[in-house]
Design an enzyme around this catalytic site. Structure first.
Site, PDB file in Angstrom:
ATOM      1  CG  ASP A   1      -2.262  -0.666   0.946  1.00 13.16           C
ATOM      2  OD1 ASP A   1      -2.609  -0.859  -0.241  1.00 13.16           O
ATOM      3  OD2 ASP A   1      -2.968  -1.008   1.920  1.00 13.16           O
TER       4      ASP A   1
ATOM      5  CE  LYS B   1      -4.553   2.069   1.429  1.00 16.05           C
ATOM      6  NZ  LYS B   1      -5.061   1.391   2.650  1.00 16.05           N
TER       7      LYS B   1
ATOM      8  CG  HIS C   1      -3.730   2.512  -3.262  1.00 15.49           C
ATOM      9  ND1 HIS C   1      -5.070   2.214  -3.402  1.00 15.49           N
ATOM     10  CD2 HIS C   1      -3.143   1.378  -2.785  1.00 15.49           C
ATOM     11  CE1 HIS C   1      -5.277   0.973  -3.025  1.00 15.49           C
ATOM     12  NE2 HIS C   1      -4.131   0.437  -2.649  1.00 15.49           N
TER      13      HIS C   1
ATOM     14  CG  HIS D   1      -2.367  -5.031  -3.188  1.00 14.93           C
ATOM     15  ND1 HIS D   1      -1.808  -3.964  -3.835  1.00 14.93           N
ATOM     16  CD2 HIS D   1      -3.066  -4.511  -2.149  1.00 14.93           C
ATOM     17  CE1 HIS D   1      -2.142  -2.837  -3.216  1.00 14.93           C
ATOM     18  NE2 HIS D   1      -2.916  -3.147  -2.193  1.00 14.93           N
ATOM     19  CG  HIS D   2      -6.470  -3.318  -4.311  1.00 13.28           C
ATOM     20  ND1 HIS D   2      -7.282  -3.732  -3.272  1.00 13.28           N
ATOM     21  CD2 HIS D   2      -5.607  -2.413  -3.790  1.00 13.28           C
ATOM     22  CE1 HIS D   2      -6.931  -3.083  -2.161  1.00 13.28           C
ATOM     23  NE2 HIS D   2      -5.914  -2.293  -2.450  1.00 13.28           N
TER      24      HIS D   2
ATOM     25  CG  ASP E   1      -4.567  -5.684   1.774  1.00 11.78           C
ATOM     26  OD1 ASP E   1      -4.292  -5.203   2.890  1.00 11.78           O
ATOM     27  OD2 ASP E   1      -5.038  -4.996   0.852  1.00 11.78           O
TER      28      ASP E   1
END
Length: 262
Positions: free
Chosen positions: A118, A121, A146, A172-173, A201
């Site tokens: 992350d 961010k 992000h 990761h998303h 996550d």
């Protein structure tokens, strides 16, 4: 050169440029002649130099690990999330990587890179990161950036861990079914490391208090992860997770959230 040498023994005392001291001792069953002693002197010196280089390399690697955690924790603190989050992501990711069958070095690289997931961010405004309500469409679109920001920050590096961190930040998303962001990758188009950190996550987000929600209980969170097998998550990873729940619980016992008193 060695401080003491006779036909059956060699003792070397070496002080390195870094200030450390090495002591090298060898014992020979057969007598060593002068010619062999000269070769051994060169060998001993090279051993001392190599050992110093290994010490320096370990120090650099340890510094890199510490820096990654510090950076990850700094980003999480902007979201009012504790530093234990990045530690748990690291350990959960390593647990899944090992269960998948990655070798020891690959698991360690994953453990070191996962806390950077992350880092992007850092480019998201505080008002969005800390909004105690659902984001509107424009805010959500900005929050999604992000993943791209994190990739851009880390991909410029020539360091293996940071480049892996860039890939994880970018992926990761993403979702197994192709409905994730930022690129809509599906299935094995997503790297294994990206798929692993996605599971870690989401699980940790469910099991942690956030500004917009309270933590879920362990069983409910695991049930949700299972329900997303083949949708959000790689089904094999879900199976590997749910057959190792004792190890997952141990991560939370080792790295609990710390309560900061006002």
């Amino acid at each position: 050169s060695p401080d003491y040498f006779d036909p059956h023994h060699c003792v070397g005392f070496y002080r390195t440029n870094g200030g450390s001291v090495s002591l090298l001792y060898m014992e020979f069953s057969d007598a060593v002649d002068r010619e062999a002693q000269e070769l051994l002197e060169i060998f001993c010196t090279n051993v001392a130099i190599t050992y110093e280089a290994l010490l320096l390399r370990e120090e650099v690697q340890e510094t890199q690990r510490a820096t990654v955690y510090i950076l990850g924790e700094a980003v999480e603190r902007r979201s009012n999330e504790g530093g234990a989050h990045v530690r748990r992501i690291a350990e959960l990711s390593a647990l899944l990587g090992q269960a998948w069958g990655l070798d020891k070095l690959e698991v360690e690289h994953l453990r070191q890179a996962a806390p950077l997931h992350d880092v992007g961010k850092i480019g998201i405004p505080d008002l969005i990161l800390n909004k105690p309500a659902k984001l509107d469409a424009d805010e959500w679109a900005l929050m999604q950036t992000h993943a791209h920001i994190g990739h851009e920050l880390l991909a410029r590096s020539d360091r293996r861990i940071l480049r892996l961190g860039a890939q994880i930040a970018y992926e990761h998303h993403e979702r197994w079914d192709g409905q994730g962001y930022p690129r809509g990758l599906a299935g094995e188009q997503i790297s294994l490391q990206g798929r692993i950190v996605a599971v870690a996550d989401v699980l940790d987000s469910l099991l942690s208090d956030r500004v917009y929600k309270q933590r879920w209980d362990f069983e409910t969170a695991i049930d949700y992860i299972e329900s997303q097998a083949g949708l959000h998550f790689d089904p094999r990873l879900v199976t590997l997770l749910t057959t190792r729940l004792d190890a997952v619980r141990a991560v939370y016992e080792q790295f609990p959230d710390t309560v900061v008193s006002e």
